[in-house]
Write a protein that holds these residues in place. Structure first.
Motif, PDB file in Angstrom:
ATOM      1  N   GLU A  34       0.544  -1.250  -0.215  1.00  0.00           N
ATOM      2  CA  GLU A  34      -0.109   0.088   0.155  1.00  0.00           C
ATOM      3  C   GLU A  34       0.791   1.295  -0.214  1.00  0.00           C
ATOM      4  OE1 GLU A  34      -3.443   0.654   2.489  1.00  0.00           O
ATOM      5  OE2 GLU A  34      -3.923  -1.696   2.165  1.00  0.00           O
ATOM      6  N   LYS A  55       6.867   2.285  -9.890  1.00  0.00           N
ATOM      7  CA  LYS A  55       7.517   1.087  -9.031  1.00  0.00           C
ATOM      8  C   LYS A  55       8.503   0.266 -10.004  1.00  0.00           C
ATOM      9  CE  LYS A  55       3.730  -1.812  -9.384  1.00  0.00           C
ATOM     10  NZ  LYS A  55       2.396  -2.607  -8.703  1.00  0.00           N
ATOM     11  N   THR A 110       5.544  15.672  -9.889  1.00  0.00           N
ATOM     12  CA  THR A 110       4.187  15.601  -9.572  1.00  0.00           C
ATOM     13  C   THR A 110       3.292  16.657 -10.330  1.00  0.00           C
ATOM     14  OG1 THR A 110       3.919  17.131  -7.740  1.00  0.00           O
ATOM     15  CG2 THR A 110       4.585  14.857  -7.353  1.00  0.00           C
ATOM     16  N   GLU A 164       2.410   7.212  -1.619  1.00  0.00           N
ATOM     17  CA  GLU A 164       1.999   8.282  -2.754  1.00  0.00           C
ATOM     18  C   GLU A 164       1.651   7.463  -3.959  1.00  0.00           C
ATOM     19  OE1 GLU A 164       5.424  10.659  -1.992  1.00  0.00           O
ATOM     20  OE2 GLU A 164       4.279  12.132  -1.317  1.00  0.00           O
ATOM     21  N   LYS A 165       0.552   7.905  -4.993  1.00  0.00           N
ATOM     22  CA  LYS A 165       0.254   7.158  -6.064  1.00  0.00           C
ATOM     23  C   LYS A 165       1.406   7.520  -7.064  1.00  0.00           C
ATOM     24  CE  LYS A 165      -2.744   5.176  -8.639  1.00  0.00           C
ATOM     25  NZ  LYS A 165      -3.231   3.877  -8.528  1.00  0.00           N
ATOM     26  N   GLN A 166       2.094   8.623  -6.947  1.00  0.00           N
ATOM     27  CA  GLN A 166       3.092   8.986  -8.033  1.00  0.00           C
ATOM     28  C   GLN A 166       4.371   7.802  -7.918  1.00  0.00           C
ATOM     29  OE1 GLN A 166       1.970  11.042  -6.072  1.00  0.00           O
ATOM     30  NE2 GLN A 166       1.297  12.944  -7.110  1.00  0.00           N
ATOM     31  N   GLU A 210       3.910   4.762  -6.842  1.00  0.00           N
ATOM     32  CA  GLU A 210       3.494   3.656  -7.086  1.00  0.00           C
ATOM     33  C   GLU A 210       3.437   3.415  -8.809  1.00  0.00           C
ATOM     34  OE1 GLU A 210      -0.501   0.513  -6.598  1.00  0.00           O
ATOM     35  OE2 GLU A 210      -0.491   2.752  -6.188  1.00  0.00           O
ATOM     36  N   LEU A 211       3.242   4.463  -9.515  1.00  0.00           N
ATOM     37  CA  LEU A 211       3.055   4.377 -10.832  1.00  0.00           C
ATOM     38  C   LEU A 211       4.509   4.184 -11.371  1.00  0.00           C
ATOM     39  CD1 LEU A 211       0.598   7.259 -11.555  1.00  0.00           C
ATOM     40  CD2 LEU A 211       0.258   4.982 -12.154  1.00  0.00           C
TER      41      LEU A 211
END
Length: 211
Positions: free
Chosen positions: A22, A32, A190, A25-27, A29-30
């Protein structure tokens, strides 16, 4: 003076425990599976030095942060204004970590038991952008400063695999490594133009072979 940004953990926490998978931060994860550059995270006090072109100002992470007196006394002798003027553009900020005796113990004394030191890890240009690693290294060399060691280049999973070996610090082999700071390879920001960066703390990850 520009405040140094907070570096979030790679994963979220619940009840004090890391929730692997989990992402905080979404950025991050994108990206990874992107290649990341990881340097060693040093356990100490965040320090900023601003050079106006006429005078230098030494502050902590926030403008009202208290720097331990013995560290501040050291920094005031370490940074010579004449040398700063030669090698640092007006408006730039040098960002690093003060470490050593009586700072974030017990690791502080493991880094340096008989005094304190300073290690550079970022340089903020006059336009507010963070300089590339080669610029950080060049300024560190010109000012005779230490710089945080580069540890590896790889994916986030490769960084997790590495930190699970509970490595010894590359900065000082008398201390365990506190963790890693990672930035993606490439000019990624971002949507608001902020820097993409993450951290892994060794204490959050069990030994890889402990199963």
């Amino acid at each position: 003076m520009q405040r140094y940004h907070k570096v979030e953990n790679l994963f979220k926490r619940k009840n004090g425990k890391l929730i692997e998978g989990e992402f905080q931060e979404k950025q991050v994860e994108l990206l990874k599976n992107n290649q990341w550059i990881f340097s060693e995270k040093i356990d100490g006090v965040n320090i900023r030095l601003h050079w106006s072109g006429e005078e230098m100002t030494i502050l902590g992470r926030n403008n009202n942060s208290q720097i331990p007196p013995h560290l501040l006394a050291y920094l005031e002798t370490l940074f010579e204004q004449e040398e700063i003027a030669k090698h640092v553009y007006p408006g730039c900020i040098l960002v690093g970590e003060g470490y050593g005796e009586r700072i974030e113990e017990p690791r502080g004394s493991q880094y340096k038991a008989d005094g304190v030191g300073f290690v550079l890890f970022d340089v903020v240009a006059m336009d507010g952008k963070y300089c590339d690693r080669h610029v950080v290294e060049m300024i560190a060399k010109n000012l005779n400063l230490e710089v945080t060691p580069l540890i590896l280049e790889g994916t986030l999973q490769e960084a997790i695999d590495f930190i699970q070996t509970q490595p010894t610090s590359k900065f000082r082999d008398t201390a365990p490594m506190e963790g890693l700071i990672g930035t993606p390879v490439g000019d990624f920001l971002t949507g608001s133009g902020a820097r993409i960066i993450t951290k892994l703390r060794a204490e959050d990850y069990p030994l890889k072979d402990s199963e």
